[in-house]
Design a protein around this motif. Structure first.
Motif, PDB file in Angstrom:
ATOM      1  N   TYR A 290       0.843  -1.204   0.000  1.00  0.00           N
ATOM      2  CA  TYR A 290       0.000   0.000   0.000  1.00  0.00           C
ATOM      3  C   TYR A 290       0.871   1.244   0.000  1.00  0.00           C
ATOM      4  CZ  TYR A 290      -3.669  -3.240   1.550  1.00  0.00           C
ATOM      5  OH  TYR A 290      -4.564  -4.276   1.652  1.00  0.00           O
ATOM      6  N   ASN A 292       0.062   5.397   0.585  1.00  0.00           N
ATOM      7  CA  ASN A 292      -0.968   6.372   0.937  1.00  0.00           C
ATOM      8  C   ASN A 292      -2.321   5.684   1.112  1.00  0.00           C
ATOM      9  OD1 ASN A 292      -1.900   8.915   1.610  1.00  0.00           O
ATOM     10  ND2 ASN A 292      -2.326   9.489  -0.519  1.00  0.00           N
ATOM     11  N   LYS A 293      -2.275   4.505   1.750  1.00  0.00           N
ATOM     12  CA  LYS A 293      -3.461   3.687   2.061  1.00  0.00           C
ATOM     13  C   LYS A 293      -4.144   3.100   0.833  1.00  0.00           C
ATOM     14  CE  LYS A 293      -4.430   6.137   6.387  1.00  0.00           C
ATOM     15  NZ  LYS A 293      -5.455   6.833   7.207  1.00  0.00           N
ATOM     16  N   GLN A 294      -3.494   3.218  -0.318  1.00  0.00           N
ATOM     17  CA  GLN A 294      -4.055   2.656  -1.541  1.00  0.00           C
ATOM     18  C   GLN A 294      -3.268   1.405  -1.938  1.00  0.00           C
ATOM     19  OE1 GLN A 294      -6.825   3.822  -3.299  1.00  0.00           O
ATOM     20  NE2 GLN A 294      -7.064   5.167  -1.522  1.00  0.00           N
ATOM     21  N   HIS A 319      -7.043   1.276 -10.379  1.00  0.00           N
ATOM     22  CA  HIS A 319      -8.483   1.541 -10.413  1.00  0.00           C
ATOM     23  C   HIS A 319      -9.284   0.291 -10.008  1.00  0.00           C
ATOM     24  CE1 HIS A 319      -7.281   5.190 -12.441  1.00  0.00           C
ATOM     25  NE2 HIS A 319      -6.746   4.493 -13.436  1.00  0.00           N
TER      26      HIS A 319
END
Length: 339
Positions: A290, A292-294, A319
């Motif tokens: 991950y 930035n928490k993505q 996405h």
């Protein structure tokens, strides 16, 4: 004398900054060298507690089917018995997983040493005191041996990875990107690229997130901190000593297996977070990375019926969609001939 205000800047001398850095690093430990730098073979030899045979100059093992693994050395200062040096060599040989050592010989020398510690030197620099030269003479004894492994005791080799093949996945095809030779500790020893331009891909997406690299790699530039017998922090320093290039915070699950790594690099403000998933046998099945928490990357391991790791699928996440782009295939050792 300058006024003191709430916005006043505080300046530190280089010596004081050096002292602060020393104190911060002092709580972390450097890995003790488990193996000698004079490794003669890349064969894995896990440590053991069995008796190590000792052969003195002029003696040889009756079993001549063996492999020379490493040169083992022991150094001691002052008065020391020859038998003590031999015993220390035996202990080092056990740590390296060796079956026997062939003593090469003993050397002796005299050198000058300074009894001032690094901490004392830093304090003297910070205080502006003159650095005193406190040298004294010391005799050093050194004993060396060749460590060997009998071929009859290498039946475990097929359980260890010898090399890896990295493929790029494009349009349903697997195109070879690089081959990686693995050393005796499971670390990447030599990477051979199909194209010199493939280097960044391997470094950014494979080696960067390898658990062997993040959790197991050792050396003089790695520092670590333990709590309750578990390594909770690791730090990799630059070769030139200019500072850390990687800081790793490690969290564990109830089975005391690493489950989350927070990886910080000096050039990035936010850490990367790597989470690890295991199967019932304690084998790593997936890793998720991950930023930035993505979720940006994920790896999925495939195991064979014999429990060996067969391959790793590397996927990008964009996405919400996973895109396979790399694959690692693992090649294992074969049994050695006893001849």
């Amino acid at each position: 004398m300058p006024r003191t205000t709430s916005s006043m800047k505080i300046y530190f001398s280089p010596a004081l900054l050096l002292l602060v850095l020393f104190l911060q690093t002092a709580c972390m430990r450097v890995y003790e060298p488990v193996v000698s730098g004079d490794r003669l073979s890349s064969l894995p030899t896990p440590s053991h507690g069995k008796e190590v045979e000792v052969f003195f100059p002029g003696e040889r093992p009756s079993d001549t089917a063996y492999v020379k693994i490493a040169v083992v050395e022991e150094k001691a200062e002052g008065e020391v018995a020859y038998a003590q040096l031999v015993e220390q060599l035996r202990k080092k040989a056990q740590k390296q997983g060796l079956d026997a050592i062939l003593i090469l010989g003993k050397t002796q020398g005299t050198q000058l040493k300074n009894d001032a510690t690094l901490f004392e030197v830093i304090l003297e620099i910070a205080s502006g005191d003159e650095i005193k030269d406190n040298y004294y003479s010391v005799t050093t004894h050194e004993l060396s041996a060749v460590g060997i492994k009998y071929k009859r005791n290498l039946q475990y080799l097929p359980q260890y990875v010898q090399s890896k093949r990295i493929y790029v996945l494009e349009k349903g095809q697997e195109l070879l990107l690089a081959t990686v030779a693995v050393d005796h500790l499971g670390q990447d020893q030599k990477v051979t690229y199909q194209n010199v331009n493939d280097t960044p891909t391997y470094q950014r997406f494979v080696h960067r997130y390898s658990l062997d690299h993040l959790l197991k790699e050792q050396g003089p530039h790695w520092h670590y901190l333990e709590e309750n017998g578990l390594v909770v922090r690791r730090k990799l320093l630059s070769m030139d000593g200019s500072g850390p290039i990687k800081n790793i915070k490690i969290s564990y699950n109830a089975a005391q297996l690493p489950e989350k790594l927070e990886i910080r690099h000096p050039v990035t403000a936010l850490p990367e977070v790597l989470t690890i998933t295991y199967n019932s046998q304690g084998q790593v099945t997936q890793k998720h990375i991950y930023r930035n928490k993505q979720l940006v990357l994920q790896e999925t391991n495939t195991y064979g019926a014999d429990g060996k790791l067969v391959s790793t699928l590397h996927e990008k996440v964009q996405h919400g969609q996973t895109i396979p782009f790399l694959k690692t295939v693992y090649d294992y050792y074969n049994l050695l001939s006893l001849n």
